[in-house]
Scaffold this active site. Structure first.
Site, PDB file in Angstrom:
ATOM      1  N   HIS A  37       0.841  -1.208   0.000  1.00  0.00           N
ATOM      2  CA  HIS A  37       0.000   0.000   0.000  1.00  0.00           C
ATOM      3  C   HIS A  37       0.877   1.260   0.000  1.00  0.00           C
ATOM      4  O   HIS A  37       0.619   2.215  -0.726  1.00  0.00           O
ATOM      5  CB  HIS A  37      -0.861   0.049   1.268  1.00  0.00           C
ATOM      6  CG  HIS A  37      -1.894  -1.023   1.392  1.00  0.00           C
ATOM      7  ND1 HIS A  37      -1.867  -1.952   2.395  1.00  0.00           N
ATOM      8  CD2 HIS A  37      -2.997  -1.304   0.656  1.00  0.00           C
ATOM      9  CE1 HIS A  37      -2.926  -2.754   2.286  1.00  0.00           C
ATOM     10  NE2 HIS A  37      -3.613  -2.389   1.236  1.00  0.00           N
ATOM     11  N   GLU A 150      -0.818  -4.080  -9.066  1.00  0.00           N
ATOM     12  CA  GLU A 150      -0.921  -5.244  -9.963  1.00  0.00           C
ATOM     13  C   GLU A 150      -1.225  -6.521  -9.187  1.00  0.00           C
ATOM     14  O   GLU A 150      -1.577  -7.525  -9.774  1.00  0.00           O
ATOM     15  CB  GLU A 150       0.388  -5.430 -10.751  1.00  0.00           C
ATOM     16  CG  GLU A 150       0.564  -4.389 -11.820  1.00  0.00           C
ATOM     17  CD  GLU A 150       1.807  -4.608 -12.663  1.00  0.00           C
ATOM     18  OE1 GLU A 150       2.602  -5.518 -12.352  1.00  0.00           O
ATOM     19  OE2 GLU A 150       1.984  -3.846 -13.628  1.00  0.00           O
ATOM     20  N   ASP A 152      -3.748  -7.077  -7.549  1.00  0.00           N
ATOM     21  CA  ASP A 152      -5.136  -7.378  -7.911  1.00  0.00           C
ATOM     22  C   ASP A 152      -5.298  -7.019  -9.389  1.00  0.00           C
ATOM     23  O   ASP A 152      -5.952  -6.035  -9.736  1.00  0.00           O
ATOM     24  CB  ASP A 152      -6.082  -6.571  -7.023  1.00  0.00           C
ATOM     25  CG  ASP A 152      -5.848  -6.875  -5.554  1.00  0.00           C
ATOM     26  OD1 ASP A 152      -6.345  -7.890  -5.075  1.00  0.00           O
ATOM     27  OD2 ASP A 152      -5.104  -6.110  -4.889  1.00  0.00           O
ATOM     28  N   GLN A 155      -8.731  -6.672 -10.938  1.00  0.00           N
ATOM     29  CA  GLN A 155      -9.369  -5.445 -10.440  1.00  0.00           C
ATOM     30  C   GLN A 155      -8.843  -4.224 -11.203  1.00  0.00           C
ATOM     31  O   GLN A 155      -9.611  -3.344 -11.600  1.00  0.00           O
ATOM     32  CB  GLN A 155      -9.081  -5.298  -8.947  1.00  0.00           C
ATOM     33  CG  GLN A 155      -9.448  -3.952  -8.365  1.00  0.00           C
ATOM     34  CD  GLN A 155      -9.251  -3.925  -6.865  1.00  0.00           C
ATOM     35  OE1 GLN A 155     -10.087  -4.415  -6.131  1.00  0.00           O
ATOM     36  NE2 GLN A 155      -8.156  -3.356  -6.398  1.00  0.00           N
TER      37      GLN A 155
HETATM   38  P1  AMP Z   1      -6.562  -3.487  -0.526  1.00  0.00           P
HETATM   39  O1  AMP Z   1      -6.386  -2.717   0.724  1.00  0.00           O
HETATM   40  O2  AMP Z   1      -6.191  -4.924  -0.424  1.00  0.00           O
HETATM   41  O3  AMP Z   1      -7.926  -3.262  -1.141  1.00  0.00           O
HETATM   42  O4  AMP Z   1      -5.519  -2.892  -1.562  1.00  0.00           O
HETATM   43  C1  AMP Z   1      -5.492  -1.524  -1.870  1.00  0.00           C
HETATM   44  C2  AMP Z   1      -4.589  -1.319  -3.045  1.00  0.00           C
HETATM   45  O5  AMP Z   1      -3.275  -1.772  -2.733  1.00  0.00           O
HETATM   46  C3  AMP Z   1      -5.032  -2.106  -4.299  1.00  0.00           C
HETATM   47  O6  AMP Z   1      -4.826  -1.311  -5.449  1.00  0.00           O
HETATM   48  C4  AMP Z   1      -4.116  -3.289  -4.263  1.00  0.00           C
HETATM   49  O7  AMP Z   1      -3.899  -3.872  -5.535  1.00  0.00           O
HETATM   50  C5  AMP Z   1      -2.838  -2.678  -3.724  1.00  0.00           C
HETATM   51  N1  AMP Z   1      -1.994  -3.709  -3.142  1.00  0.00           N
HETATM   52  C6  AMP Z   1      -2.338  -4.640  -2.225  1.00  0.00           C
HETATM   53  N2  AMP Z   1      -1.315  -5.460  -1.972  1.00  0.00           N
HETATM   54  C7  AMP Z   1      -0.289  -5.057  -2.743  1.00  0.00           C
HETATM   55  C8  AMP Z   1       1.057  -5.502  -2.935  1.00  0.00           C
HETATM   56  N3  AMP Z   1       1.537  -6.570  -2.303  1.00  0.00           N
HETATM   57  N4  AMP Z   1       1.831  -4.825  -3.816  1.00  0.00           N
HETATM   58  C9  AMP Z   1       1.343  -3.763  -4.481  1.00  0.00           C
HETATM   59  N5  AMP Z   1       0.093  -3.288  -4.350  1.00  0.00           N
HETATM   60  C10 AMP Z   1      -0.716  -3.919  -3.493  1.00  0.00           C
END
Ligand code: AMP
Length: 282
Positions: A37, A150, A152, A155
């Site tokens: 994040h 990436e 997700d 998404q």
């Molecule tokens: P989330 O809180 O899981 O909904 O993720 C919020 C954002 O952070 C989304 O755009 C995810 O794709 C991104 N994200 C989550 N985990 C990772 C990661 N390991 N590396 C890069 N981006 C991430």
């Protein structure tokens, strides 16, 4: 860092700053923040005058009540991490009522079939929930650019389609996957894994790397059979799917076309904890 808990004051502040020439970057999250994040926020900070980070566990994108209930919520840890990134960060912490008022429902979208593949097959209504919350958050934050991981990947492609179809004037940028030292993709859900489970979960990325190394010299069915077999030997990890798909259409393939870009996508369960990952193959 500024904290906003209601949408009207955030929307007004965004409009006031945009009037004075500020650019707004937006990073939507569900909290329980990790370095993945923070990499999105840091990229956004380099490219914008203000970065809005939302922390909102969106009920309409969960297709399992227990998954929603068990999703980690750690605002006391998240806020200091964002505070450390400085004054340009604005945090938006809405309530469900703020976002959905009295109707916690999703809009039904067509994303030209992207929504029917992989996660869409296994998480009924998930992408309608994602589309609904992202549209609402974009209306409030009016971002010039929004940043998605990436991690997700499906998404990310759905959000690009949403912006194209709804003619939303926000640029969508993607950021690479951040991983633990053993290769496990960072995820808020990892907090629920024991140390041993985290160690065992390294097999997810190892499998993706193996698929990448063998993509040119093996057929799609050989790759799939190998992966299925490998997970059958792992009693603590249940493979939900392993698919090779076209990066643009996300359609899963049985044969390769040399002009197209492909990715491998995987979803597994460790107990009731669902983990996903993906990798570019060519
Ligand atoms: P989330 O809180 O899981 O909904 O993720 C919020 C954002 O952070 C989304 O755009 C995810 O794709 C991104 N994200 C989550 N985990 C990772 C990661 N390991 N590396 C890069 N981006 C991430």
């Amino acid at each position: 860092m500024l904290i906003f808990t209601d949408k009207i004051s955030l929307h007004q502040a965004v409009l006031d700053h945009k009037k004075n020439g500020a650019t707004i970057g937006f990073v939507p999250t569900m909290g329980a923040l990790h370095d993945g994040h923070l990499s999105l926020v840091n990229t956004a900070l380099k490219e914008n005058s203000i970065v809005v980070v939302s922390i909102f566990v969106n009920p309409t994108q969960f297709n399992s009540y227990s998954d929603l209930e068990n999703y980690p919520r750690t605002p006391e840890k998240d806020l200091p991490l964002l505070k450390a990134l400085g004054d340009k960060v604005w945090v938006f912490l809405p309530t469900v009522k703020d976002i959905y008022e009295n109707q916690i429902t999703s809009t039904s979208y067509s994303f030209d079939g992207l929504e029917n593949q992989m996660e869409g097959k296994f998480r009924d209504g998930h992408f309608n929930g994602v589309g609904t919350v992202v549209s609402k958050l974009f209306e409030i934050t009016v971002p010039d650019t929004a940043y998605f991981g990436e991690k997700d990947f499906q998404q990310l492609q759905i959000i690009r389609k949403l912006v194209e179809k709804e003619k939303i004037g926000t640029e969508i940028k993607s950021c690479p996957i951040h991983r633990e030292p053993n290769g496990l993709a960072m995820s808020s859900r990892n907090q629920r894994l024991t140390d041993e489970e985290k160690e065992n979960a390294a097999i997810i990325y190892q499998t993706l790397l193996w698929a990448q190394e063998n993509f040119q010299n093996k057929s799609i069915s050989e790759l799939q059979d190998f992966v299925t077999e490998r997970f059958l030997q792992e009693p603590t990890i249940e493979l939900e799917y392993f698919e090779i798909a076209d990066e643009q259409t996300l359609e899963t393939i049985t044969q390769k076309d040399i002009d197209k870009k492909y990715r491998a996508f995987i979803a597994v369960f460790i107990r009731d904890i669902r983990l996903i990952d993906n990798i570019a193959l060519n």
